[in-house]
Design a protein around this motif. Structure first.
Motif, PDB file in Angstrom:
ATOM      1  N   GLY A  37     -12.326  16.706  11.669  1.00  0.00           N
ATOM      2  CA  GLY A  37     -13.539  16.919  12.501  1.00  0.00           C
ATOM      3  C   GLY A  37     -13.639  15.140  12.937  1.00  0.00           C
ATOM      4  O   GLY A  37     -14.887  14.982  13.692  1.00  0.00           O
ATOM      5  N   GLY A  38     -13.544  14.205  12.517  1.00  0.00           N
ATOM      6  CA  GLY A  38     -13.747  12.653  12.081  1.00  0.00           C
ATOM      7  C   GLY A  38     -12.807  11.744  13.583  1.00  0.00           C
ATOM      8  O   GLY A  38     -12.933  11.404  14.245  1.00  0.00           O
ATOM      9  N   LEU A  39     -11.413  12.330  13.061  1.00  0.00           N
ATOM     10  CA  LEU A  39      -9.930  11.406  13.766  1.00  0.00           C
ATOM     11  C   LEU A  39     -10.517  11.143  15.469  1.00  0.00           C
ATOM     12  O   LEU A  39     -10.248  10.936  15.586  1.00  0.00           O
ATOM     13  CB  LEU A  39      -9.220  12.599  13.720  1.00  0.00           C
ATOM     14  CG  LEU A  39      -8.247  12.139  12.207  1.00  0.00           C
ATOM     15  CD1 LEU A  39      -7.367  13.273  11.952  1.00  0.00           C
ATOM     16  CD2 LEU A  39      -8.401  10.683  11.871  1.00  0.00           C
ATOM     17  N   PRO A  40     -11.047  12.680  15.991  1.00  0.00           N
ATOM     18  CA  PRO A  40     -11.047  12.411  17.180  1.00  0.00           C
ATOM     19  C   PRO A  40     -12.038  11.334  18.110  1.00  0.00           C
ATOM     20  O   PRO A  40     -12.210  10.618  18.989  1.00  0.00           O
ATOM     21  CB  PRO A  40     -11.898  13.772  18.009  1.00  0.00           C
ATOM     22  CG  PRO A  40     -11.374  14.218  16.979  1.00  0.00           C
ATOM     23  CD  PRO A  40     -11.240  14.087  15.653  1.00  0.00           C
ATOM     24  N   LYS A  96       0.412  -1.169  -0.350  1.00  0.00           N
ATOM     25  CA  LYS A  96      -0.582   0.002   0.026  1.00  0.00           C
ATOM     26  C   LYS A  96       0.375   1.580  -0.117  1.00  0.00           C
ATOM     27  O   LYS A  96       0.687   2.752  -0.239  1.00  0.00           O
ATOM     28  CB  LYS A  96      -1.135   0.072   1.115  1.00  0.00           C
ATOM     29  CG  LYS A  96      -2.001  -1.417   1.414  1.00  0.00           C
ATOM     30  CD  LYS A  96      -2.668  -0.762   2.103  1.00  0.00           C
ATOM     31  CE  LYS A  96      -4.061  -1.708   2.342  1.00  0.00           C
ATOM     32  NZ  LYS A  96      -5.408  -2.094   0.797  1.00  0.00           N
ATOM     33  N   GLY A  97       2.377   1.321   0.457  1.00  0.00           N
ATOM     34  CA  GLY A  97       3.163   2.596  -0.113  1.00  0.00           C
ATOM     35  C   GLY A  97       3.317   3.320   1.269  1.00  0.00           C
ATOM     36  O   GLY A  97       3.261   3.201   2.357  1.00  0.00           O
ATOM     37  N   ALA A  98       2.333   4.195   1.002  1.00  0.00           N
ATOM     38  CA  ALA A  98       2.260   4.721   1.964  1.00  0.00           C
ATOM     39  C   ALA A  98       0.378   5.870   2.211  1.00  0.00           C
ATOM     40  O   ALA A  98      -0.185   5.576   1.257  1.00  0.00           O
ATOM     41  CB  ALA A  98       2.335   5.944   2.159  1.00  0.00           C
ATOM     42  N   PHE A  99       0.114   6.394   3.196  1.00  0.00           N
ATOM     43  CA  PHE A  99      -1.639   6.744   3.883  1.00  0.00           C
ATOM     44  C   PHE A  99      -0.949   8.560   3.953  1.00  0.00           C
ATOM     45  O   PHE A  99       0.328   9.366   4.601  1.00  0.00           O
ATOM     46  CB  PHE A  99      -1.931   6.858   4.658  1.00  0.00           C
ATOM     47  CG  PHE A  99      -1.972   5.406   4.648  1.00  0.00           C
ATOM     48  CD1 PHE A  99      -2.801   4.532   3.695  1.00  0.00           C
ATOM     49  CD2 PHE A  99      -1.024   4.316   5.890  1.00  0.00           C
ATOM     50  CE1 PHE A  99      -2.789   3.277   4.414  1.00  0.00           C
ATOM     51  CE2 PHE A  99      -1.291   2.980   5.848  1.00  0.00           C
ATOM     52  CZ  PHE A  99      -1.853   2.698   5.230  1.00  0.00           C
ATOM     53  N   VAL A 100      -2.194   9.244   2.599  1.00  0.00           N
ATOM     54  CA  VAL A 100      -1.600  10.944   2.305  1.00  0.00           C
ATOM     55  C   VAL A 100      -2.392  11.666   3.682  1.00  0.00           C
ATOM     56  O   VAL A 100      -3.823  11.475   3.705  1.00  0.00           O
ATOM     57  CB  VAL A 100      -1.776  10.995   1.136  1.00  0.00           C
ATOM     58  CG1 VAL A 100      -1.520  12.315   0.920  1.00  0.00           C
ATOM     59  CG2 VAL A 100      -0.833  10.196   0.154  1.00  0.00           C
ATOM     60  N   PHE A 101      -2.362  12.313   4.000  1.00  0.00           N
ATOM     61  CA  PHE A 101      -2.811  13.328   5.224  1.00  0.00           C
ATOM     62  C   PHE A 101      -2.659  14.649   4.592  1.00  0.00           C
ATOM     63  O   PHE A 101      -1.353  15.015   4.368  1.00  0.00           O
ATOM     64  CB  PHE A 101      -1.858  13.687   6.519  1.00  0.00           C
ATOM     65  CG  PHE A 101      -3.027  12.074   7.024  1.00  0.00           C
ATOM     66  CD1 PHE A 101      -3.899  12.173   8.166  1.00  0.00           C
ATOM     67  CD2 PHE A 101      -2.544  10.837   7.286  1.00  0.00           C
ATOM     68  CE1 PHE A 101      -4.494  11.115   8.849  1.00  0.00           C
ATOM     69  CE2 PHE A 101      -3.129  10.114   7.698  1.00  0.00           C
ATOM     70  CZ  PHE A 101      -3.412   9.987   8.151  1.00  0.00           C
ATOM     71  N   GLY A 102      -3.401  15.217   4.190  1.00  0.00           N
ATOM     72  CA  GLY A 102      -3.718  16.341   4.259  1.00  0.00           C
ATOM     73  C   GLY A 102      -3.804  17.351   5.535  1.00  0.00           C
ATOM     74  O   GLY A 102      -3.772  17.550   6.268  1.00  0.00           O
ATOM     75  N   LYS A 103      -3.984  18.250   4.787  1.00  0.00           N
ATOM     76  CA  LYS A 103      -4.272  20.026   6.100  1.00  0.00           C
ATOM     77  C   LYS A 103      -5.969  19.772   6.968  1.00  0.00           C
ATOM     78  O   LYS A 103      -5.894  20.280   7.672  1.00  0.00           O
ATOM     79  CB  LYS A 103      -4.287  21.174   5.106  1.00  0.00           C
ATOM     80  CG  LYS A 103      -2.616  21.649   5.751  1.00  0.00           C
ATOM     81  CD  LYS A 103      -2.668  23.586   5.137  1.00  0.00           C
ATOM     82  CE  LYS A 103      -1.427  23.612   5.001  1.00  0.00           C
ATOM     83  NZ  LYS A 103      -1.654  24.962   4.750  1.00  0.00           N
ATOM     84  N   ASN A 104      -6.991  18.415   5.961  1.00  0.00           N
ATOM     85  CA  ASN A 104      -7.937  18.579   6.366  1.00  0.00           C
ATOM     86  C   ASN A 104      -8.132  17.073   7.113  1.00  0.00           C
ATOM     87  O   ASN A 104      -9.854  17.239   7.331  1.00  0.00           O
ATOM     88  CB  ASN A 104      -9.317  19.200   4.974  1.00  0.00           C
ATOM     89  CG  ASN A 104      -9.333  20.725   5.137  1.00  0.00           C
ATOM     90  OD1 ASN A 104      -8.955  21.802   5.794  1.00  0.00           O
ATOM     91  ND2 ASN A 104      -8.850  21.284   3.997  1.00  0.00           N
TER      92      ASN A 104
END
Length: 441
Positions: A371-374, A315-323
């Motif tokens: 908003g959903g991570l917590p 799967k390589g990597a997971f990409v996170f952006g500012k949101n």
């Protein structure tokens, strides 16, 4: 603070005036509402509004005959005839051979265009940095690995495809003139300045079903600088390419194109510049799947995790952006696997993956947004948090980055390479810090 960008540096305006005359001769039509200038732009050359510009205004048009690619060079027939022998993983060899010829041919049709680049020293891609400098400034960002792969591919392509082809056509190309160094510089030129026309799609076709069109050089369009919040777009029609205003531009403001949704690490890797991290709405950071695996091994069943890793490692990597997470579907699936019991994992493997009635994509998108991570389960938050921490730990010698960003005097004392690397590192770490904050348990 304005973004740094790339443009040819000249001692006077003679090359620009020659280029503008060339544009007139080949049918490039420039609106009276804009002008090319090195005053008032974010770089030595850019485009400024001479008058207020409205949405839909055409800033300039370029006939397809003025484009430079393997189909328009004087050697087009030869390159088409030898197409099979020039196939490569990049797909760029025919264009690069055309550029090698046109750049060094005294009578080239594109001489006034290519003369804007008397050399390629203004292209400061990390591929031109020393390995020591790349490792010192960019470790952890993903750029050194990307550059190592580029350099290996360029050298192999030149040795295995270009040199034999030049030997076969020694009356046109000469390895003494058309060196590996020049070839590498032209690769950077194509990376930084070329355009790709979107493939034509049939009604029932998906975008990824069509192979990408080869890159091409588009004179005048490549004079515009990039920002994520751009105000102009290049449109393709059968006869011409047009730069069209997409939001109002006031007199005196710069006209900006976009290279797409580009994170700072992508801008530096492919174009040799960055935007200040706070200005780049498209900035991202990769969390390697290997770091998620390491986070899971700290307190899991090692044999079971080893088997899971064999399923997940591609799967390589997971990409996170500012949101939030931009690869939320992949991360969701990986976390589900890592948190399975032995019985659940055996059933998962026996079924060759998920059932068709999986969770709603929109719900997953929301769950992995900021908003959903917590609200994720404690175990999932712990894994994401630990993986983000491991990713931050992979950066080298960056303890002073916050001080450098907040002290204008210190920031101003950095070289352009140091400053670009700082924008990449600090932007990525800022996103990781936010992820860690949102997944704290």
């Amino acid at each position: 603070m304005t973004s740094e960008a790339k443009r040819p540096k000249v001692d006077d305006d003679t090359p620009l005036q020659n280029f503008l005359r060339w544009c007139d001769n080949v049918g490039v039509v420039l609106s009276p509402k804009v002008r090319v200038s090195k005053e008032g732009t974010v770089a030595d050359y850019g485009m400024l509004a001479e008058d207020d510009i409205e949405v839909g205004d055409v800033l300039f048009s370029i006939p397809r005959s003025a484009l430079l690619h393997q189909g328009t060079t004087n050697l087009s027939a030869l390159l088409k005839r030898e197409k099979v022998s020039l196939e490569s993983s990049s797909g760029w060899v025919p264009l690069l051979l055309a550029l090698l010829y046109e750049y060094t041919a005294p009578q080239s049709k594109w001489k006034s265009y290519l003369s804007l680049w008397t050399d390629f020293k203004m292209l400061d891609h990390p591929m031109f940095w020393s390995k020591e400098e790349r490792d010192r400034l960019l470790t952890g960002t993903g750029i050194p690995e990307a550059v190592d792969k580029d350099l290996a591919n360029i050298q192999k392509e030149y040795k295995d495809i270009v040199l034999p082809f030049m030997a076969k056509h020694a009356d046109i190309w000469n390895p003494v003139t058309h060196t590996l160094e020049l070839y590498m510089q032209l690769v950077a030129f194509v990376m930084a300045y070329s355009f790709q026309e979107p493939p034509e799609m049939e009604e029932d076709e998906e975008e990824d079903e069509k192979p990408p069109n080869p890159p091409m050089m588009v004179p005048m369009a490549d004079m515009l600088n990039h920002v994520s919040k751009h105000n102009a777009n290049l449109e393709f029609t059968p006869d011409t390419l047009k730069m069209v205003c997409v939001c109002p531009i006031k007199k005196g403001e710069e006209v900006f194109n976009t290279y797409g949704q580009m994170a700072n690490w992508q801008l530096l890797h492919m174009y040799g510049f960055t935007q200040p991290y706070q200005d780049n709405a498209d900035d991202t950071v990769d969390i390697p799947v290997a770091n998620l695996h390491k986070a899971a091994t700290k307190d899991g069943n090692q044999q079971l995790l080893k088997e899971m890793w064999e399923v997940l490692q591609d799967k390589g990597a997971f990409v996170f952006g500012k949101n939030g997470c931009l690869t939320d579907i992949e991360l969701h699936g990986t976390l589900k696997v890592l948190c399975m019991s032995r019985e659940e994992f055996v059933e998962f493997k026996d079924n060759d993956g998920w059932e068709d009635d999986e969770e709603d994509e929109e719900e997953i998108n929301q769950a992995f947004s900021n908003g959903g991570l917590p609200g994720l389960t404690t175990k999932w938050k712990q894994l994401i948090h630990k993986a983000a921490r491991l990713t931050i730990d992979g950066y080298r010698g960056t303890d002073r980055d916050k001080d450098l960003m907040e002290d204008k005097a210190l920031l101003g004392g950095l070289s352009s390479r140091q400053r670009n690397a700082l924008h990449v590192r600090y932007g990525q770490k800022t996103i990781l810090d936010k992820v860690m904050e949102l997944t704290k348990t």
